[in-house]
Design a protein around this motif. Structure first.
Motif, PDB file in Angstrom:
ATOM      1  N   TYR A  11      64.679 -39.080  52.321  1.00  0.00           N
ATOM      2  CA  TYR A  11      65.163 -37.789  51.835  1.00  0.00           C
ATOM      3  C   TYR A  11      64.993 -37.743  50.325  1.00  0.00           C
ATOM      4  O   TYR A  11      65.414 -38.662  49.601  1.00  0.00           O
ATOM      5  N   GLU A  12      64.363 -36.672  49.851  1.00  0.00           N
ATOM      6  CA  GLU A  12      64.158 -36.467  48.424  1.00  0.00           C
ATOM      7  C   GLU A  12      64.739 -35.128  47.995  1.00  0.00           C
ATOM      8  O   GLU A  12      64.724 -34.168  48.763  1.00  0.00           O
ATOM      9  N   ASP A  13      65.235 -35.087  46.783  1.00  0.00           N
ATOM     10  CA  ASP A  13      65.749 -33.857  46.199  1.00  0.00           C
ATOM     11  C   ASP A  13      65.173 -33.725  44.797  1.00  0.00           C
ATOM     12  O   ASP A  13      65.425 -34.574  43.935  1.00  0.00           O
ATOM     13  N   ASN A  14      64.371 -32.673  44.595  1.00  0.00           N
ATOM     14  CA  ASN A  14      63.702 -32.489  43.296  1.00  0.00           C
ATOM     15  C   ASN A  14      62.916 -33.738  42.888  1.00  0.00           C
ATOM     16  O   ASN A  14      63.011 -34.215  41.749  1.00  0.00           O
ATOM     17  N   THR A  44      74.734 -38.738  51.679  1.00  0.00           N
ATOM     18  CA  THR A  44      73.510 -38.058  52.123  1.00  0.00           C
ATOM     19  C   THR A  44      73.124 -38.531  53.520  1.00  0.00           C
ATOM     20  O   THR A  44      72.747 -37.730  54.376  1.00  0.00           O
ATOM     21  N   THR A  56      63.266 -35.442  54.585  1.00  0.00           N
ATOM     22  CA  THR A  56      61.938 -35.172  54.031  1.00  0.00           C
ATOM     23  C   THR A  56      60.863 -35.705  54.964  1.00  0.00           C
ATOM     24  O   THR A  56      59.808 -35.101  55.147  1.00  0.00           O
TER      25      THR A  56
END
Length: 238
Positions: A11-14, A44, A56
């Motif tokens: 999982y990626e955020d920005n 998360t 992601t």
């Protein structure tokens, strides 16, 4: 039997990687706590398992079905059988307490009469020892009272799987003991619980698998004797 599976989940955020290629199974009727320093990815991971955010990459399954490939009926069934208690309670600010508790019942039990819903709401507000009028809105409640309603809302549809994010944060000792008692009764019904906590008293009160996160990865299980050495790891949350 594994009821929930994370398979090579990222999982990626920005462009910031928060969860890095995690594979982990949650057995049916098990109790699991996610531990780790702030920013380690534990909350998360909890939200990913609950289907609140999509990965992601990788796959998350409930009873071997990809939770992000469910049709509308299957997704509604998944939401009915699982429940999430948020760290900040996440009550609907524009609804009174009664409707915060009534809306899940209307959604998941459309056949239930108004009288039956009122009885169910009373049962669970009594369970968490909430005594204020249900006409109050969340802003009129203390943080501890909001936590009580958030816990009641998570339990009200009688789910099979309960996700809890820092359930005992910002509550007094009496309420914490009440929550632990309720949680023990829930677990005794062979239900599944996955939670995030930095509260040693809660963690040591419940027999559970302790999974330690670091830098978005699972580093392994923690022995009971290690818990009291790790207070600095639990302060704060992602």
């Amino acid at each position: 039997m594994a009821i929930l599976k994370m398979i090579q989940v990222c999982y990626e955020d920005n462009d910031h990687k928060i969860i890095n290629n995690i594979s982990h199974y949650i057995e049916k009727s098990s109790v699991t706590v996610f531990l780790g320093k702030p920013g380690s990815g534990k909350s998360t991971a909890l939200k990913l398992l609950a289907g609140l955010i999509p990965p992601t990459s990788g796959t998350i399954t409930f009873e071997d079905k990809d939770i992000h490939a469910l049709n509308r009926k299957q997704n509604l069934d998944f939401r009915k059988r699982t429940a999430f208690m948020f760290q900040d309670s996440a009550l609907w600010a524009n609804q009174d307490i009664y409707h915060n508790l009534d809306l899940p019942l209307q959604l998941h039990f459309p056949e239930m009469s108004v009288k039956e819903r009122k009885a169910r709401i009373k049962k669970f507000t009594d369970l968490v020892e909430f005594t204020k009028p249900l006409t109050h809105r969340p802003a009129a409640l203390s943080i501890g009272e909001q936590k009580k309603i958030s816990f009641a809302r998570a339990l009200i549809c009688e789910p099979e799987v309960l996700f809890l994010d820092e359930p005992t944060e910002s509550i007094d000792d009496k309420t914490e003991d009440l929550f632990i008692s309720i949680l023990k009764n829930f677990i005794a019904e062979n239900k599944t619980v996955v939670f995030v906590s930095h509260d040693n008293y809660l963690i040591n009160s419940i027999l559970c698998d302790k999974i330690y996160f670091e830098d978005g990865e699972i580093k392994g299980k923690i022995l009971l004797d290690d818990i009291n050495q790790m207070d600095d790891y639990y302060e704060g949350d992602l």
